[in-house]
Scaffold this motif. Sequence first.
Motif, PDB file in Angstrom:
ATOM      1  N   LEU B  49       0.824  -1.204   0.000  1.00 14.99           N
ATOM      2  CA  LEU B  49       0.000   0.000   0.000  1.00 14.99           C
ATOM      3  C   LEU B  49       0.857   1.253   0.000  1.00 14.99           C
ATOM      4  CD1 LEU B  49      -3.058  -0.394   2.385  1.00 14.99           C
ATOM      5  CD2 LEU B  49      -2.903  -0.696  -0.064  1.00 14.99           C
ATOM      6  N   LYS B  50       1.928   1.218   0.800  1.00 12.86           N
ATOM      7  CA  LYS B  50       2.772   2.410   0.894  1.00 12.86           C
ATOM      8  C   LYS B  50       3.446   2.723  -0.426  1.00 12.86           C
ATOM      9  CE  LYS B  50       3.739   2.236   5.807  1.00 12.86           C
ATOM     10  NZ  LYS B  50       4.642   1.677   6.793  1.00 12.86           N
ATOM     11  N   CYS B  51       3.638   1.696  -1.270  1.00 12.95           N
ATOM     12  CA  CYS B  51       4.231   1.956  -2.570  1.00 12.95           C
ATOM     13  C   CYS B  51       3.249   2.681  -3.478  1.00 12.95           C
ATOM     14  CB  CYS B  51       4.660   0.645  -3.227  1.00 12.95           C
ATOM     15  SG  CYS B  51       6.109  -0.057  -2.468  1.00 12.95           S
ATOM     16  N   VAL B  52       1.956   2.392  -3.289  1.00  8.12           N
ATOM     17  CA  VAL B  52       0.977   2.993  -4.187  1.00  8.12           C
ATOM     18  C   VAL B  52       0.985   4.515  -4.037  1.00  8.12           C
ATOM     19  CG1 VAL B  52      -1.469   3.141  -4.756  1.00  8.12           C
ATOM     20  CG2 VAL B  52      -0.445   0.933  -4.237  1.00  8.12           C
ATOM     21  N   ASN B  53       1.056   5.011  -2.790  1.00  4.92           N
ATOM     22  CA  ASN B  53       1.083   6.474  -2.663  1.00  4.92           C
ATOM     23  C   ASN B  53       2.480   6.997  -2.305  1.00  4.92           C
ATOM     24  OD1 ASN B  53       1.334   5.999   0.056  1.00  4.92           O
ATOM     25  ND2 ASN B  53      -0.294   7.387   0.669  1.00  4.92           N
ATOM     26  N   ARG B  54       3.456   6.145  -2.437  1.00  2.78           N
ATOM     27  CA  ARG B  54       4.864   6.523  -2.268  1.00  2.78           C
ATOM     28  C   ARG B  54       5.200   6.995  -0.870  1.00  2.78           C
ATOM     29  NH1 ARG B  54       7.135  10.118  -7.153  1.00  2.78           N
ATOM     30  NH2 ARG B  54       8.779  10.431  -5.641  1.00  2.78           N
ATOM     31  N   THR B  55       4.379   6.680   0.128  1.00  2.00           N
ATOM     32  CA  THR B  55       4.810   7.010   1.487  1.00  2.00           C
ATOM     33  C   THR B  55       5.910   6.052   1.924  1.00  2.00           C
ATOM     34  OG1 THR B  55       2.817   5.874   2.186  1.00  2.00           O
ATOM     35  CG2 THR B  55       2.862   8.239   2.470  1.00  2.00           C
TER      36      THR B  55
END
Lengths: 325, 253
Positions: B49-55
Amino acid sequence: MGGALKQTLQTLRRIASGLSERTIVALIHLCGISAIVFVFGIFFFVFREGSPFLRDIFDFRSFFLSEEWHPTSVVNRRYGILALLAGTGSVTVMAMLVAIPFGLGTAVFLSQFCGRRTREALKIMVELLAAVPSVVWGFIGLMVMNPLIVRLTGAPIGLNVLNAGIVVGLMSAPIIVSIAEDAIRAVPDTYVEAAEALGATRWQLVYRVVLPAAKSGLLAAVLLGVGRAVGETMAVLMATGHSIHIPFTAEAPFFHPLESVRTLTATIAAELGEAPRLDTGPGGIFPVEARHYQSLFVIGMALFAITFLISVTADLIVKGIRRKA
Amino acid sequence: MVNNVKIEIRGLSVSYGLRPALHGISLDIPARGIFAIIGPANSGKSTLLKCVNRTVEFERGARVRGEVRIDGVNVFRSGNVYALRRRIGMVFPLPVGLPLSVYDNVAYAPRMAGLRDRRALDDVVERCLRQAALWEEVKDRLTSLGTLLSGGQQQRLTIARALSHDPEILCLDEFSIAIDPVTTMRIEDVLTQLKSRMTIVLVTNLVQQARRLGDLTCFLNRGEVVQVDRTAMIFSDRPGNQLTYDYTRGIFG
Protein backbone atom coordinates in the motif's frame (compact mmCIF):
# COMPACT_ATOMS: atom_id res chain seq x y z
CA MET A 1 38.14 -15.50 70.03
CA GLY A 2 38.33 -15.25 66.22
CA GLY A 3 34.63 -16.13 65.93
CA ALA A 4 33.61 -13.40 68.37
CA LEU A 5 35.62 -10.80 66.45
CA LYS A 6 33.99 -11.85 63.19
CA GLN A 7 30.56 -11.53 64.74
CA THR A 8 31.28 -8.07 66.07
CA LEU A 9 32.52 -7.00 62.65
CA GLN A 10 29.37 -8.30 60.99
CA THR A 11 27.14 -6.48 63.44
CA LEU A 12 29.07 -3.28 62.87
CA ARG A 13 28.72 -3.68 59.11
CA ARG A 14 24.98 -4.22 59.42
CA ILE A 15 24.61 -1.09 61.53
CA ALA A 16 26.71 0.87 59.03
CA SER A 17 24.67 -0.25 56.03
CA GLY A 18 21.43 0.57 57.85
CA LEU A 19 22.82 4.00 58.67
CA SER A 20 23.98 4.71 55.10
CA GLU A 21 20.57 3.68 53.78
CA ARG A 22 18.88 6.14 56.11
CA THR A 23 21.42 8.83 55.33
CA ILE A 24 20.81 8.52 51.60
CA VAL A 25 17.05 8.68 52.01
CA ALA A 26 17.43 11.75 54.21
CA LEU A 27 19.74 13.42 51.69
CA ILE A 28 17.32 12.83 48.84
CA HIS A 29 14.49 14.26 50.91
CA LEU A 30 16.64 17.27 51.67
CA CYS A 31 17.35 17.84 47.97
CA GLY A 32 13.66 17.60 47.14
CA ILE A 33 12.61 20.03 49.82
CA SER A 34 15.50 22.43 49.22
CA ALA A 35 13.92 23.88 46.05
CA ILE A 36 10.90 24.98 48.05
CA VAL A 37 13.06 26.19 50.92
CA PHE A 38 15.23 28.26 48.58
CA VAL A 39 12.29 29.93 46.85
CA PHE A 40 10.65 30.84 50.12
CA GLY A 41 14.01 31.82 51.60
CA ILE A 42 14.71 34.23 48.77
CA PHE A 43 11.24 35.65 48.94
CA PHE A 44 11.45 36.07 52.69
CA PHE A 45 14.83 37.79 52.49
CA VAL A 46 13.78 40.18 49.72
CA PHE A 47 10.57 40.96 51.57
CA ARG A 48 12.32 41.53 54.88
CA GLU A 49 14.80 43.96 53.39
CA GLY A 50 12.12 45.86 51.50
CA SER A 51 9.39 45.84 54.11
CA PRO A 52 10.30 49.08 55.97
CA PHE A 53 9.95 50.93 52.69
CA LEU A 54 6.60 49.28 52.02
CA ARG A 55 5.43 50.10 55.52
CA ASP A 56 6.59 53.71 55.75
CA ILE A 57 6.61 55.48 52.41
CA PHE A 58 5.36 53.10 49.75
CA ASP A 59 2.51 54.50 47.73
CA PHE A 60 1.26 52.74 44.61
CA ARG A 61 0.90 55.86 42.49
CA SER A 62 4.18 57.47 43.24
CA PHE A 63 6.04 54.15 42.98
CA PHE A 64 4.56 52.55 39.88
CA LEU A 65 3.15 55.52 37.99
CA SER A 66 5.94 58.06 38.36
CA GLU A 67 9.00 58.12 36.19
CA GLU A 68 11.06 60.09 38.68
CA TRP A 69 13.76 57.90 40.13
CA HIS A 70 15.99 60.11 42.31
CA PRO A 71 16.78 57.82 45.25
CA THR A 72 19.95 59.67 46.27
CA SER A 73 18.79 63.24 45.81
CA VAL A 74 19.10 65.36 48.93
CA VAL A 75 16.26 67.80 48.32
CA ASN A 76 13.93 65.96 45.97
CA ARG A 77 14.05 62.30 46.73
CA ARG A 78 11.75 60.26 44.43
CA TYR A 79 11.17 56.56 44.00
CA GLY A 80 9.21 56.15 40.78
CA ILE A 81 9.91 53.06 38.68
CA LEU A 82 7.66 53.71 35.70
CA ALA A 83 10.65 54.44 33.46
CA LEU A 84 12.39 51.30 34.66
CA LEU A 85 9.28 49.23 33.96
CA ALA A 86 9.10 50.79 30.52
CA GLY A 87 12.77 49.98 29.98
CA THR A 88 12.36 46.34 30.97
CA GLY A 89 9.18 46.11 28.93
CA SER A 90 10.61 47.66 25.80
CA VAL A 91 13.81 45.59 25.90
CA THR A 92 11.75 42.44 26.44
CA VAL A 93 9.42 43.23 23.56
CA MET A 94 12.33 44.04 21.26
CA ALA A 95 14.12 40.88 22.37
CA MET A 96 11.07 38.76 21.63
CA LEU A 97 10.72 40.35 18.20
CA VAL A 98 14.19 38.96 17.54
CA ALA A 99 14.04 35.71 19.50
CA ILE A 100 10.60 34.34 18.61
CA PRO A 101 10.99 34.26 14.82
CA PHE A 102 14.62 33.21 15.15
CA GLY A 103 14.02 30.58 17.81
CA LEU A 104 10.86 29.04 16.40
CA GLY A 105 12.24 29.18 12.86
CA THR A 106 15.40 27.39 13.93
CA ALA A 107 13.40 24.81 15.86
CA VAL A 108 11.19 24.09 12.84
CA PHE A 109 14.20 23.86 10.58
CA LEU A 110 16.08 21.57 12.96
CA SER A 111 13.19 19.21 13.46
CA GLN A 112 11.60 19.16 10.01
CA PHE A 113 13.77 20.39 7.22
CA CYS A 114 17.37 19.45 7.78
CA GLY A 115 19.28 16.20 7.64
CA ARG A 116 20.48 14.34 10.69
CA ARG A 117 24.09 15.44 10.42
CA THR A 118 23.23 19.11 9.95
CA ARG A 119 20.90 18.87 12.92
CA GLU A 120 23.55 17.45 15.21
CA ALA A 121 26.02 20.15 14.17
CA LEU A 122 23.48 22.94 14.55
CA LYS A 123 22.34 21.72 17.93
CA ILE A 124 25.87 21.88 19.25
CA MET A 125 26.11 25.43 17.93
CA VAL A 126 22.86 26.39 19.63
CA GLU A 127 24.10 24.93 22.91
CA LEU A 128 27.33 26.87 22.55
CA LEU A 129 25.30 30.01 22.00
CA ALA A 130 23.47 29.31 25.26
CA ALA A 131 26.78 28.88 27.05
CA VAL A 132 28.15 32.35 26.21
CA PRO A 133 28.34 34.30 29.49
CA SER A 134 26.05 37.30 29.67
CA VAL A 135 28.91 39.72 30.27
CA VAL A 136 30.34 38.65 26.91
CA TRP A 137 27.00 39.44 25.32
CA GLY A 138 27.12 42.80 27.05
CA PHE A 139 30.58 43.33 25.64
CA ILE A 140 29.31 42.58 22.14
CA GLY A 141 26.51 45.07 22.67
CA LEU A 142 28.89 47.69 23.94
CA MET A 143 31.79 47.30 21.53
CA VAL A 144 30.35 45.72 18.38
CA MET A 145 26.67 46.63 18.09
CA ASN A 146 27.10 50.13 19.50
CA PRO A 147 29.22 51.60 16.64
CA LEU A 148 27.31 49.49 14.11
CA ILE A 149 23.97 50.94 15.16
CA VAL A 150 25.36 54.46 15.18
CA ARG A 151 26.70 53.98 11.66
CA LEU A 152 23.59 52.27 10.27
CA THR A 153 20.84 54.36 11.84
CA GLY A 154 22.53 57.65 12.57
CA ALA A 155 21.36 57.51 16.17
CA PRO A 156 23.41 59.72 18.51
CA ILE A 157 24.24 56.74 20.66
CA GLY A 158 24.17 53.05 19.89
CA LEU A 159 23.42 51.92 23.43
CA ASN A 160 19.65 51.74 23.31
CA VAL A 161 16.54 49.54 23.23
CA LEU A 162 17.44 48.19 19.80
CA ASN A 163 20.93 47.17 20.85
CA ALA A 164 19.85 45.54 24.10
CA GLY A 165 16.83 43.97 22.43
CA ILE A 166 18.97 42.27 19.79
CA VAL A 167 21.52 41.12 22.35
CA VAL A 168 18.93 39.77 24.78
CA GLY A 169 16.97 38.29 21.89
CA LEU A 170 20.03 36.32 20.80
CA MET A 171 20.51 35.23 24.40
CA SER A 172 16.94 33.97 24.74
CA ALA A 173 16.83 32.29 21.33
CA PRO A 174 18.76 29.14 22.35
CA ILE A 175 16.30 28.42 25.18
CA ILE A 176 13.39 28.87 22.81
CA VAL A 177 15.08 26.67 20.20
CA SER A 178 15.78 23.75 22.48
CA ILE A 179 12.37 23.69 24.18
CA ALA A 180 10.46 24.33 20.96
CA GLU A 181 12.40 21.59 19.19
CA ASP A 182 11.52 19.12 21.92
CA ALA A 183 7.88 20.12 21.60
CA ILE A 184 7.92 19.66 17.84
CA ARG A 185 9.65 16.31 18.03
CA ALA A 186 7.03 15.15 20.52
CA VAL A 187 4.34 15.46 17.84
CA PRO A 188 3.31 11.88 17.03
CA ASP A 189 4.64 10.47 13.76
CA THR A 190 1.13 9.29 12.94
CA TYR A 191 0.00 12.91 12.48
CA VAL A 192 2.80 13.47 10.04
CA GLU A 193 2.07 10.24 8.17
CA ALA A 194 -1.62 11.05 7.93
CA ALA A 195 -0.97 14.52 6.59
CA GLU A 196 1.63 13.23 4.14
CA ALA A 197 -0.83 10.65 2.87
CA LEU A 198 -3.33 13.44 2.25
CA GLY A 199 -0.81 15.06 -0.04
CA ALA A 200 0.40 17.80 2.29
CA THR A 201 3.60 19.48 1.19
CA ARG A 202 6.36 19.94 3.74
CA TRP A 203 5.29 23.45 4.56
CA GLN A 204 1.57 22.64 4.73
CA LEU A 205 2.47 19.83 7.07
CA VAL A 206 4.42 22.12 9.38
CA TYR A 207 1.98 24.97 9.28
CA ARG A 208 -1.30 23.12 9.60
CA VAL A 209 -0.42 20.02 11.61
CA VAL A 210 2.92 20.12 13.39
CA LEU A 211 2.77 23.65 14.79
CA PRO A 212 -0.85 23.38 16.02
CA ALA A 213 -0.06 20.02 17.61
CA ALA A 214 2.98 21.43 19.38
CA LYS A 215 1.48 24.76 20.34
CA SER A 216 1.44 24.38 24.11
CA GLY A 217 5.11 23.42 24.09
CA LEU A 218 5.91 26.29 21.76
CA LEU A 219 4.10 28.69 24.07
CA ALA A 220 6.04 27.39 27.03
CA ALA A 221 9.24 27.92 25.05
CA VAL A 222 8.33 31.51 24.23
CA LEU A 223 7.37 32.32 27.80
CA LEU A 224 10.60 30.89 29.14
CA GLY A 225 12.34 33.14 26.65
CA VAL A 226 10.35 36.09 27.98
CA GLY A 227 11.33 35.16 31.52
CA ARG A 228 14.97 35.09 30.50
CA ALA A 229 14.68 38.47 28.82
CA VAL A 230 12.97 40.08 31.82
CA GLY A 231 15.55 38.72 34.23
CA GLU A 232 18.65 39.41 32.16
CA THR A 233 20.89 41.90 33.94
CA MET A 234 24.51 42.19 32.90
CA ALA A 235 24.01 42.40 29.16
CA VAL A 236 21.23 44.99 29.42
CA LEU A 237 23.22 46.99 31.92
CA MET A 238 25.96 47.28 29.31
CA ALA A 239 23.85 47.61 26.17
CA THR A 240 20.87 49.80 27.09
CA GLY A 241 22.76 52.98 27.83
CA HIS A 242 21.43 52.89 31.40
CA SER A 243 19.58 56.13 31.24
CA ILE A 244 16.24 56.66 32.94
CA HIS A 245 13.92 57.35 30.10
CA ILE A 246 10.60 56.19 28.71
CA PRO A 247 10.99 55.30 25.02
CA PHE A 248 7.33 55.96 24.26
CA THR A 249 5.52 59.09 23.19
CA ALA A 250 1.85 59.82 22.74
CA GLU A 251 2.24 60.90 19.13
CA ALA A 252 3.35 58.57 16.32
CA PRO A 253 5.77 56.90 16.12
CA PHE A 254 4.83 55.73 19.58
CA PHE A 255 7.85 53.58 20.23
CA HIS A 256 11.44 54.77 19.88
CA PRO A 257 13.85 51.85 19.83
CA LEU A 258 16.83 54.15 19.29
CA GLU A 259 16.53 55.75 22.72
CA SER A 260 18.47 54.65 25.76
CA VAL A 261 16.61 53.12 28.67
CA ARG A 262 17.30 51.48 31.97
CA THR A 263 15.79 48.27 33.24
CA LEU A 264 14.66 47.09 36.68
CA THR A 265 17.37 44.46 36.90
CA ALA A 266 20.18 46.76 35.80
CA THR A 267 19.09 49.34 38.38
CA ILE A 268 19.36 46.82 41.18
CA ALA A 269 22.74 45.56 39.97
CA ALA A 270 24.20 49.00 39.51
CA GLU A 271 22.89 50.66 42.66
CA LEU A 272 22.76 48.01 45.33
CA GLY A 273 26.48 48.19 45.98
CA GLU A 274 26.26 51.90 46.64
CA ALA A 275 23.04 51.97 48.61
CA PRO A 276 23.99 51.68 52.28
CA ARG A 277 22.05 49.69 54.78
CA LEU A 278 21.07 51.18 58.10
CA ASP A 279 23.76 49.47 60.08
CA THR A 280 26.68 50.00 57.71
CA GLY A 281 28.86 52.91 56.89
CA PRO A 282 30.75 55.26 59.18
CA GLY A 283 28.02 56.76 61.32
CA GLY A 284 26.47 60.03 60.34
CA ILE A 285 27.68 60.48 56.78
CA PHE A 286 24.99 58.37 55.12
CA PRO A 287 21.28 59.09 55.35
CA VAL A 288 19.85 57.61 58.49
CA GLU A 289 17.09 55.81 56.74
CA ALA A 290 18.24 53.27 54.19
CA ARG A 291 15.32 54.05 51.89
CA HIS A 292 17.33 53.69 48.72
CA TYR A 293 18.56 50.26 49.78
CA GLN A 294 15.05 49.20 50.72
CA SER A 295 13.50 50.53 47.52
CA LEU A 296 15.82 48.31 45.46
CA PHE A 297 14.35 45.32 47.26
CA VAL A 298 10.87 46.55 46.48
CA ILE A 299 11.96 46.58 42.83
CA GLY A 300 13.10 43.02 43.39
CA MET A 301 9.62 42.17 44.63
CA ALA A 302 8.13 43.78 41.54
CA LEU A 303 10.41 41.62 39.36
CA PHE A 304 9.37 38.61 41.38
CA ALA A 305 5.74 39.48 40.74
CA ILE A 306 6.32 39.97 37.00
CA THR A 307 8.06 36.63 36.47
CA PHE A 308 5.50 34.94 38.70
CA LEU A 309 2.69 36.40 36.59
CA ILE A 310 4.40 35.24 33.40
CA SER A 311 4.77 31.68 34.59
CA VAL A 312 1.24 31.54 36.00
CA THR A 313 -0.09 32.87 32.70
CA ALA A 314 1.92 30.26 30.84
CA ASP A 315 0.59 27.57 33.12
CA LEU A 316 -3.01 28.69 32.68
CA ILE A 317 -2.71 28.95 28.90
CA VAL A 318 -1.06 25.55 28.62
CA LYS A 319 -3.71 24.03 30.87
CA GLY A 320 -6.41 25.72 28.84
CA ILE A 321 -5.02 24.21 25.67
CA ARG A 322 -4.83 20.80 27.33
CA ARG A 323 -8.42 20.95 28.43
CA LYS A 324 -9.56 21.74 24.94
CA ALA A 325 -7.40 18.99 23.50
CA MET B 1 -15.31 -8.45 -12.61
CA VAL B 2 -13.56 -7.77 -15.88
CA ASN B 3 -12.94 -4.08 -15.57
CA ASN B 4 -10.14 -2.03 -16.99
CA VAL B 5 -7.02 -2.07 -14.87
CA LYS B 6 -6.47 0.86 -12.51
CA ILE B 7 -3.24 -0.09 -10.79
CA GLU B 8 -0.63 -2.26 -12.45
CA ILE B 9 2.20 -3.51 -10.31
CA ARG B 10 5.17 -4.91 -12.17
CA GLY B 11 8.14 -6.62 -10.61
CA LEU B 12 7.87 -4.60 -7.39
CA SER B 13 10.60 -5.36 -4.88
CA VAL B 14 11.07 -3.48 -1.64
CA SER B 15 13.65 -4.05 1.03
CA TYR B 16 14.26 -2.24 4.30
CA GLY B 17 17.98 -2.27 4.71
CA LEU B 18 18.89 -5.93 4.36
CA ARG B 19 15.41 -7.16 5.18
CA PRO B 20 13.38 -7.83 2.03
CA ALA B 21 9.66 -7.04 2.24
CA LEU B 22 8.41 -7.68 -1.29
CA HIS B 23 9.95 -9.99 -3.87
CA GLY B 24 9.22 -8.75 -7.36
CA ILE B 25 5.47 -9.03 -7.23
CA SER B 26 3.16 -8.25 -10.12
CA LEU B 27 -0.55 -7.53 -9.77
CA ASP B 28 -3.38 -5.97 -11.73
CA ILE B 29 -5.91 -4.13 -9.63
CA PRO B 30 -9.06 -3.39 -11.60
CA ALA B 31 -10.85 -0.05 -11.48
CA ARG B 32 -13.95 0.18 -9.31
CA GLY B 33 -14.40 -2.65 -6.92
CA ILE B 34 -12.81 -3.89 -3.75
CA PHE B 35 -9.48 -5.60 -4.05
CA ALA B 36 -8.77 -7.41 -0.82
CA ILE B 37 -5.25 -8.35 0.22
CA ILE B 38 -4.81 -10.96 2.92
CA GLY B 39 -1.74 -12.59 4.34
CA PRO B 40 0.06 -13.22 7.60
CA ALA B 41 2.18 -10.64 9.41
CA ASN B 42 5.33 -9.55 7.58
CA SER B 43 3.96 -10.66 4.25
CA GLY B 44 4.40 -7.19 2.77
CA LYS B 45 0.76 -6.07 2.70
CA SER B 46 1.30 -2.63 4.20
CA THR B 47 4.46 -2.09 2.20
CA LEU B 48 2.48 -2.73 -0.95
CA LEU B 49 0.00 0.00 0.00
CA LYS B 50 2.77 2.41 0.89
CA CYS B 51 4.23 1.96 -2.57
CA VAL B 52 0.98 2.99 -4.19
CA ASN B 53 1.08 6.47 -2.66
CA ARG B 54 4.86 6.52 -2.27
CA THR B 55 4.81 7.01 1.49
CA VAL B 56 7.25 4.09 1.43
CA GLU B 57 9.88 6.75 0.79
CA PHE B 58 9.59 7.94 4.38
CA GLU B 59 10.65 4.57 5.74
CA ARG B 60 14.26 4.61 6.75
CA GLY B 61 16.47 2.63 4.38
CA ALA B 62 13.65 1.53 2.09
CA ARG B 63 14.80 0.50 -1.38
CA VAL B 64 12.25 0.11 -4.11
CA ARG B 65 12.60 -1.55 -7.52
CA GLY B 66 9.95 -2.22 -10.11
CA GLU B 67 6.93 -0.21 -11.15
CA VAL B 68 3.55 0.78 -9.81
CA ARG B 69 1.48 2.24 -12.61
CA ILE B 70 -1.74 4.10 -11.98
CA ASP B 71 -3.68 4.60 -15.19
CA GLY B 72 -0.55 3.55 -17.01
CA VAL B 73 1.73 6.13 -15.34
CA ASN B 74 4.54 4.90 -13.13
CA VAL B 75 4.12 6.58 -9.74
CA PHE B 76 7.84 6.49 -9.01
CA ARG B 77 8.43 8.55 -12.12
CA SER B 78 5.68 11.06 -11.40
CA GLY B 79 7.21 14.43 -10.73
CA ASN B 80 4.62 15.75 -8.33
CA VAL B 81 4.31 13.35 -5.44
CA TYR B 82 1.80 15.63 -3.68
CA ALA B 83 -0.55 15.58 -6.65
CA LEU B 84 -0.21 11.80 -6.69
CA ARG B 85 -1.09 11.48 -3.02
CA ARG B 86 -4.10 13.69 -3.47
CA ARG B 87 -5.56 11.13 -5.87
CA ILE B 88 -5.29 8.43 -3.23
CA GLY B 89 -7.09 8.17 0.08
CA MET B 90 -5.21 6.30 2.79
CA VAL B 91 -6.61 4.90 6.03
CA PHE B 92 -4.18 3.59 8.62
CA PRO B 93 -4.64 0.77 11.14
CA LEU B 94 -5.03 3.08 14.11
CA PRO B 95 -7.29 6.09 13.82
CA VAL B 96 -5.34 9.29 13.44
CA GLY B 97 -7.43 12.29 14.32
CA LEU B 98 -5.29 15.27 13.49
CA PRO B 99 -5.26 17.73 16.40
CA LEU B 100 -7.86 19.87 14.68
CA SER B 101 -11.62 20.20 14.95
CA VAL B 102 -13.83 17.57 13.32
CA TYR B 103 -14.64 20.06 10.60
CA ASP B 104 -11.02 21.04 9.98
CA ASN B 105 -9.95 17.42 9.87
CA VAL B 106 -12.17 16.81 6.92
CA ALA B 107 -11.58 20.21 5.35
CA TYR B 108 -7.82 19.81 5.60
CA ALA B 109 -7.15 18.28 2.20
CA PRO B 110 -9.60 20.45 0.23
CA ARG B 111 -8.08 23.52 1.83
CA MET B 112 -4.61 22.39 0.87
CA ALA B 113 -5.86 21.95 -2.65
CA GLY B 114 -6.88 25.61 -2.56
CA LEU B 115 -10.60 25.45 -1.78
CA ARG B 116 -11.50 28.54 0.26
CA ASP B 117 -15.21 29.06 -0.28
CA ARG B 118 -16.96 28.45 3.02
CA ARG B 119 -20.12 26.98 1.54
CA ALA B 120 -18.23 24.64 -0.79
CA LEU B 121 -16.17 23.46 2.19
CA ASP B 122 -19.33 22.94 4.24
CA ASP B 123 -20.71 20.78 1.44
CA VAL B 124 -17.55 18.69 1.19
CA VAL B 125 -17.43 18.17 4.96
CA GLU B 126 -21.06 17.11 5.18
CA ARG B 127 -20.85 14.81 2.15
CA CYS B 128 -17.73 13.06 3.39
CA LEU B 129 -19.02 12.66 6.93
CA ARG B 130 -22.25 11.21 5.56
CA GLN B 131 -20.31 8.83 3.35
CA ALA B 132 -18.33 7.68 6.34
CA ALA B 133 -21.55 7.14 8.34
CA LEU B 134 -20.47 9.70 10.91
CA TRP B 135 -22.53 12.77 10.11
CA GLU B 136 -25.46 12.02 12.41
CA GLU B 137 -23.15 11.54 15.39
CA VAL B 138 -21.01 14.61 14.98
CA LYS B 139 -23.13 17.17 13.19
CA ASP B 140 -23.65 19.10 16.43
CA ARG B 141 -20.01 19.08 17.46
CA LEU B 142 -18.15 19.89 14.28
CA THR B 143 -16.02 22.44 16.09
CA SER B 144 -14.85 20.18 18.89
CA LEU B 145 -11.50 18.47 18.55
CA GLY B 146 -11.38 15.36 16.39
CA THR B 147 -9.16 13.65 18.93
CA LEU B 148 -12.02 13.76 21.46
CA LEU B 149 -14.14 11.34 19.47
CA SER B 150 -14.23 7.67 20.37
CA GLY B 151 -11.87 5.29 18.59
CA GLY B 152 -14.50 4.05 16.16
CA GLN B 153 -15.68 7.57 15.43
CA GLN B 154 -12.13 8.69 14.85
CA GLN B 155 -11.57 5.89 12.39
CA ARG B 156 -14.67 6.95 10.49
CA LEU B 157 -13.39 10.51 10.67
CA THR B 158 -10.17 9.28 9.12
CA ILE B 159 -12.18 7.66 6.34
CA ALA B 160 -14.16 10.85 5.84
CA ARG B 161 -10.88 12.71 5.59
CA ALA B 162 -9.52 10.20 3.12
CA LEU B 163 -12.62 10.75 1.01
CA SER B 164 -12.46 14.53 1.24
CA HIS B 165 -10.24 15.04 -1.76
CA ASP B 166 -12.38 12.80 -3.89
CA PRO B 167 -9.77 10.12 -4.39
CA GLU B 168 -9.81 7.72 -7.32
CA ILE B 169 -8.24 5.09 -5.11
CA LEU B 170 -8.96 4.37 -1.47
CA CYS B 171 -6.42 2.28 0.39
CA LEU B 172 -7.35 0.84 3.78
CA ASP B 173 -4.71 -0.79 5.92
CA GLU B 174 -6.37 -3.04 8.50
CA PHE B 175 -8.81 -0.30 9.31
CA SER B 176 -10.83 -2.35 11.78
CA ILE B 177 -8.24 -3.51 14.29
CA ALA B 178 -9.04 -0.73 16.75
CA ILE B 179 -12.80 -0.60 16.43
CA ASP B 180 -15.76 -2.64 17.56
CA PRO B 181 -17.58 -5.12 15.32
CA VAL B 182 -20.71 -2.97 14.97
CA THR B 183 -18.76 0.03 13.71
CA THR B 184 -16.73 -2.26 11.49
CA MET B 185 -19.94 -3.46 9.91
CA ARG B 186 -21.10 0.10 9.32
CA ILE B 187 -17.84 0.99 7.63
CA GLU B 188 -18.00 -2.15 5.55
CA ASP B 189 -21.44 -1.06 4.35
CA VAL B 190 -19.95 2.30 3.44
CA LEU B 191 -17.20 0.62 1.44
CA THR B 192 -19.71 -1.48 -0.44
CA GLN B 193 -21.52 1.69 -1.41
CA LEU B 194 -18.33 3.43 -2.45
CA LYS B 195 -16.91 0.70 -4.61
CA SER B 196 -19.02 1.60 -7.60
CA ARG B 197 -17.24 4.96 -7.71
CA MET B 198 -13.65 4.24 -6.77
CA THR B 199 -10.99 1.60 -6.60
CA ILE B 200 -10.71 0.29 -3.08
CA VAL B 201 -7.68 -1.64 -1.92
CA LEU B 202 -8.36 -3.32 1.38
CA VAL B 203 -5.56 -4.86 3.38
CA THR B 204 -6.95 -6.96 6.16
CA ASN B 205 -5.95 -9.50 8.75
CA LEU B 206 -9.50 -10.69 9.03
CA VAL B 207 -9.93 -13.37 6.43
CA GLN B 208 -13.70 -13.18 6.77
CA GLN B 209 -13.63 -9.47 6.08
CA ALA B 210 -11.95 -10.10 2.76
CA ARG B 211 -14.55 -12.77 2.07
CA ARG B 212 -17.42 -10.38 2.83
CA LEU B 213 -16.10 -7.42 0.91
CA GLY B 214 -13.60 -8.40 -1.74
CA ASP B 215 -14.47 -8.72 -5.37
CA LEU B 216 -11.01 -10.07 -5.93
CA THR B 217 -8.76 -11.38 -3.21
CA CYS B 218 -5.01 -11.58 -3.26
CA PHE B 219 -3.12 -13.80 -0.87
CA LEU B 220 0.38 -12.58 -0.04
CA ASN B 221 2.93 -14.63 1.83
CA ARG B 222 6.54 -13.77 2.58
CA GLY B 223 6.55 -10.94 0.11
CA GLU B 224 5.22 -12.98 -2.76
CA VAL B 225 1.82 -13.33 -4.36
CA VAL B 226 0.54 -16.80 -3.67
CA GLN B 227 -2.75 -16.43 -5.47
CA VAL B 228 -5.05 -13.79 -6.93
CA ASP B 229 -8.54 -14.76 -7.86
CA ARG B 230 -12.21 -14.01 -7.47
CA THR B 231 -13.00 -14.00 -3.79
CA ALA B 232 -15.48 -16.82 -4.14
CA MET B 233 -12.75 -18.90 -5.69
CA ILE B 234 -10.18 -18.13 -3.01
CA PHE B 235 -12.59 -19.16 -0.29
CA SER B 236 -13.98 -22.15 -2.13
CA ASP B 237 -13.17 -25.72 -1.20
CA ARG B 238 -10.76 -25.98 -4.11
CA PRO B 239 -8.88 -22.69 -4.45
CA GLY B 240 -6.28 -24.50 -6.46
CA ASN B 241 -3.49 -23.81 -4.02
CA GLN B 242 -2.79 -25.68 -0.81
CA LEU B 243 -1.32 -22.63 0.97
CA THR B 244 -4.40 -20.54 0.23
CA TYR B 245 -6.66 -23.33 1.35
CA ASP B 246 -4.78 -23.67 4.62
CA TYR B 247 -4.63 -19.96 5.30
CA THR B 248 -8.31 -19.27 4.69
CA ARG B 249 -9.17 -22.24 6.86
CA GLY B 250 -6.90 -21.04 9.62
CA ILE B 251 -4.68 -24.12 9.56
CA PHE B 252 -1.68 -22.30 8.21
CA GLY B 253 1.65 -22.82 9.76
